[in-house]
Design a protein around this motif. Structure first.
Motif, short mmCIF file in Angstrom:
data_model
loop_
_atom_site.label_atom_id
_atom_site.label_comp_id
_atom_site.label_asym_id
_atom_site.label_seq_id
_atom_site.Cartn_x
_atom_site.Cartn_y
_atom_site.Cartn_z
N LEU A 43 0.82 -1.06 0.05
CA LEU A 43 -0.03 0.07 0.00
C LEU A 43 0.82 1.27 -0.13
O LEU A 43 1.91 1.27 0.60
N ASN A 44 0.41 2.33 -0.81
CA ASN A 44 1.03 3.66 -0.41
C ASN A 44 0.76 4.35 0.93
O ASN A 44 1.81 4.96 1.38
N SER A 104 14.58 -2.46 7.95
CA SER A 104 13.29 -1.51 7.50
C SER A 104 12.78 -2.06 6.27
O SER A 104 13.44 -2.11 5.16
N ARG A 105 11.24 -2.15 6.27
CA ARG A 105 10.78 -2.50 4.81
C ARG A 105 10.82 -1.41 3.83
O ARG A 105 10.81 -1.51 2.83
N TYR A 106 10.95 -0.09 4.54
CA TYR A 106 10.90 1.08 3.61
C TYR A 106 12.45 1.52 3.52
O TYR A 106 13.29 1.23 4.44
N PRO A 107 12.68 2.34 2.75
CA PRO A 107 14.14 2.95 2.44
C PRO A 107 14.57 3.60 3.52
O PRO A 107 13.88 4.56 4.12
N LEU A 108 15.88 3.51 3.86
CA LEU A 108 16.54 4.29 4.88
C LEU A 108 17.42 5.23 4.22
O LEU A 108 18.21 4.99 3.30
N ILE A 109 16.91 6.71 4.28
CA ILE A 109 17.28 7.71 3.65
C ILE A 109 18.57 8.41 4.19
O ILE A 109 19.31 9.16 3.59
N ASP A 110 18.87 8.33 5.38
CA ASP A 110 19.88 8.83 6.19
C ASP A 110 19.92 8.08 7.56
O ASP A 110 19.11 7.59 8.21
N ILE A 168 13.92 7.19 8.03
CA ILE A 168 12.84 6.29 7.09
C ILE A 168 11.83 6.87 6.24
O ILE A 168 11.30 7.68 6.81
N ASP A 169 12.02 6.61 4.97
CA ASP A 169 10.90 7.15 4.08
C ASP A 169 9.59 5.97 3.89
O ASP A 169 9.97 5.15 2.92
N CYS A 170 8.66 6.30 4.56
CA CYS A 170 7.56 5.55 4.66
C CYS A 170 6.59 6.01 3.45
O CYS A 170 5.52 6.38 3.83
N HIS A 171 6.77 5.46 2.23
CA HIS A 171 6.02 6.27 1.02
C HIS A 171 5.59 7.80 1.16
O HIS A 171 4.67 8.21 1.02
N GLY A 172 6.76 8.39 1.56
CA GLY A 172 6.81 9.82 1.78
C GLY A 172 6.30 10.36 2.90
O GLY A 172 6.31 11.54 3.26
N HIS A 173 6.09 9.51 3.96
CA HIS A 173 5.97 9.75 5.36
C HIS A 173 7.29 9.71 6.06
O HIS A 173 7.48 8.40 6.33
#
Length: 261
Positions: free
Chosen positions: A31-32, A117-123, A144-149
């Protein structure tokens, strides 16, 4: 620590005892909208179970049972010439993104904290929490970037002495003194004394949160593992993961929290 048959008094910093397990109905990877998000903290005891066996596959199987989106890990072997890289095995097993926070490093072996993390680690960066001549300690601070959150996760493992923990909490609270939000702090805080200043300071910053007992895994007596979030109203539910596999895979049980937007 030597186990005792006396049950400790109720933790005044926990808002409630363990609630019944809730069925999960979300599939955040598909899901987004990532909410509700499931996070967990797990001291894996170097992948050595209560039976004395080194078995990273059991830790991976417990992570499958948990099915969390973000996992803070403590006491993680991170590789070296004489050591298996358990974090890499778990990363491959889950297919998650990962970041490590070594607290002890040499060519032969490395050891410390990590985040999956399932979502990307950006920093991410490490926070040094070492205190005097005590065992080096630290925290992993990850965005962590959770679909923009955006979500900030701090995973840590505090020291065994009260003065050590007080120093470490002061250092962590300084790091939290920013406008970056929301923040999730989770890990093994090693606080045996429920009236200790470590917990009082954390509660004053994050507000009280449920704290079911997680240690020792075969017969949990102490709430050493904790999850806090700011703002507090985003924390929906906290539960300890008690399964036959979790009771033997490590000397700690995993602690799970459900987070909403």
């Amino acid at each position: 620590m030597t186990q005792t048959s006396l049950m400790p008094p109720r933790d005044p910093f926990a808002t409630s005892e363990l609630e019944p397990d809730l069925a999960r109905t979300h599939e955040p990877a598909a899901l987004n909208n990532p909410w509700p998000l499931t996070v967990a903290t797990y001291n894996i005891h170097s992948a050595v179970g209560t039976d004395g066996l080194f078995d990273p596959a059991r830790i991976g199987a417990v992570l499958d049972e948990i099915d969390a989106d973000v996992i803070a890990l403590q006491e993680v072997p991170l590789g070296g010439s004489q050591q298996v890289d358990v974090l890499e095995l778990l990363r491959q097993h889950t297919g998650f993104h990962s970041v490590s926070g070594p607290t002890m490093e040499c060519p032969e072996r490395s050891y410390g904290n990590a985040v999956l993390s399932r979502y990307p680690l950006i920093d991410s960066h490490r926070i040094d929490l070492s205190f005097g001549s005590r065992e080096p300690r630290g925290a992993v601070d990850a965005d962590i970037d959770c679909h923009g959150h955006m979500l900030r996760v701090v995973a840590t493992h505090l020291g065994l002495k009260p003065a050590e923990r007080r120093h470490q909490i002061r250092r962590l609270l300084q790091a939290f003194d920013t406008d970056r939000a929301p923040v999730i702090l989770m890990g093994d805080v090693n606080e045996w004394f429920m009236w200790g200043r470590t917990l009082r300071w954390l509660v004053s910053h994050f507000e009280a949160a449920p704290a079911p007992r997680t240690f020792p895994s075969r017969w949990p007596l102490f709430s050493l593992d904790r999850i806090w979030i700011s703002p507090r109203n985003r924390l929906l539910h906290v539960e300890v993961h008690r399964t036959p596999l979790a009771r033997v895979a490590s000397d700690h049980l995993p602690l799970i929290a459900h987070i909403d937007a």
